[in-house]
Design an enzyme around this catalytic site. Structure first.
Site, mmCIF file in Angstrom:
data_model
loop_
_atom_site.group_PDB
_atom_site.id
_atom_site.type_symbol
_atom_site.label_atom_id
_atom_site.label_comp_id
_atom_site.label_asym_id
_atom_site.label_seq_id
_atom_site.Cartn_x
_atom_site.Cartn_y
_atom_site.Cartn_z
ATOM 1 N N VAL A 102 0.865 -1.173 0.000
ATOM 2 C CA VAL A 102 0.000 0.000 0.000
ATOM 3 C C VAL A 102 0.900 1.221 0.000
ATOM 4 O O VAL A 102 1.873 1.284 0.768
ATOM 5 C CB VAL A 102 -0.928 0.025 1.229
ATOM 6 C CG1 VAL A 102 -1.829 1.257 1.191
ATOM 7 C CG2 VAL A 102 -1.756 -1.249 1.291
ATOM 8 N N CYS A 103 0.612 2.168 -0.871
ATOM 9 C CA CYS A 103 1.347 3.423 -0.912
ATOM 10 C C CYS A 103 2.846 3.140 -1.106
ATOM 11 O O CYS A 103 3.227 2.346 -1.955
ATOM 12 C CB CYS A 103 1.057 4.217 0.357
ATOM 13 S SG CYS A 103 1.540 5.953 0.308
ATOM 14 N N THR A 104 3.694 3.766 -0.301
ATOM 15 C CA THR A 104 5.137 3.614 -0.489
ATOM 16 C C THR A 104 5.690 2.322 0.090
ATOM 17 O O THR A 104 6.910 2.132 0.118
ATOM 18 C CB THR A 104 5.888 4.810 0.142
ATOM 19 O OG1 THR A 104 5.494 4.946 1.512
ATOM 20 C CG2 THR A 104 5.577 6.097 -0.612
#
Length: 317
Positions: A102-104
């Site tokens: 998720v995300c970075t």
């Protein structure tokens, strides 16, 4: 029983953790025995999220067997990842049935060498960095999530909920995902190839007032004749000067901006209304349903009717 392990570390984004966990926990309530969810930090100690929330993990990573679904959240802590966390991911990541970021969190997977040769995404603000630091990875900044084999990566924060709902639908069916989405008061799920940005966010706001007025006009009147000639006349510029100035100040051509606005408007009508495809195509300036279908297939990889079927069930029911 599918085991889901969420990695925790200092500086993690709390919603990257809790959003997907709420989805999987809801699925376990819907169908008991489906998921066993746990969290682990490097040494088993509590971690402090980027927002100041303290999370207490269930286990240290060293004592955690490889799970079915390994979920790596993002956050400020991915900027300087702990070498031991990366090493653990390098060893255990390939053994998981499903590897999710998720995300970075994608940065941690990339540092562990798990994304080489894969098509992935991450938060829009870090796509360039991920591509620059790891040229062997195909980074697509547009979709909210991407599946490439057993690896699934998603964009910023709330897109982790979309991806988790998609995984639950894959595992135990659409009815379960729909029930969880209703409980969380979100759409069943946004298709993964939906863009991270609205047209207005994707484009910069023009500096000059006439160009800003044109941007606003396009957004409010997608059904009009939005040719460069007409838009240039509204801005009181020559077509050539207008096209050059618009691209310089917004970062995209007038035609590209119009295409994005029309597509976004059509998506909203498909999601939020019961208007027919033919009516929507006229309202959004496509003229015919076939022209709108071609635009949807080109941009989203799916036809308008299928987009509505996948995206609107929560409202429709």
């Amino acid at each position: 029983m599918r085991t889901v392990l969420v990695i925790l570390f200092d500086g993690v984004q709390s919603l990257d953790v809790t959003g997907p966990m709420e989805v999987f926990a809801g699925a376990e309530q819907y169908t008991p025995g489906t998921y066993r969810i746990s969290t682990a930090s490097l040494d088993g100690a509590p971690v402090r999220t980027s927002s100041g929330l303290t999370l207490v993990p269930d286990h240290p990573l060293a004592d955690t067997p490889t799970p079915h679904t390994l979920l790596v959240p993002g956050g400020q802590g991915t900027r300087h990842p702990a070498a031991d966390v990366v090493d653990w991911l390098r060893e255990h990541g390939p053994r998981a049935k499903r590897l999710v970021s998720v995300c970075t969190g994608a940065i941690l997977l990339a540092e562990a060498g798990l994304l080489d040769g894969r098509r992935v995404t991450t938060h829009w603000a870090y796509c360039d960095k991920l591509a620059r630091d790891h040229p062997s990875i195909d980074v697509d900044p547009d979709p909210i999530y991407i599946r490439d084999g057993y690896i699934a990566t998603s964009a910023g924060v709330t897109s982790g909920i979309d991806l988790a709902l998609a995984l639950v639908e894959e595992d135990i069916g659409r009815d379960a995902a729909l029930t969880i989405a209703r409980h969380l008061v979100v759409f069943l799920r946004r298709p993964g190839n939906q863009a991270q940005f609205s047209a207005q966010l994707a484009a910069q706001t023009a500096r000059r007032e006439p160009l800003r007025e044109v941007q606003q006009w396009v957004s409010e009147h997608p059904e009009d004749d939005l040719s460069v000639e007409n838009l240039a006349a509204r801005a009181r510029l020559s077509p050539r000067h207008f096209a050059r100035a618009f691209r310089t100040e917004t970062g995209m051509t007038p035609g590209r901006y119009v295409d994005r606005v029309r597509l976004e408007h059509a998506r909203r009508l498909l999601e939020d209304t019961s208007y027919g495809v033919e009516e929507i195509s006229r309202t959004c300036g496509y003229g015919t349903s076939e022209a709108m279908r071609r635009a949807f297939v080109k941009a989203l990889g799916t036809a308008p009717a299928e987009y509505r079927r996948r995206f609107r069930p929560v409202l429709a029911d």
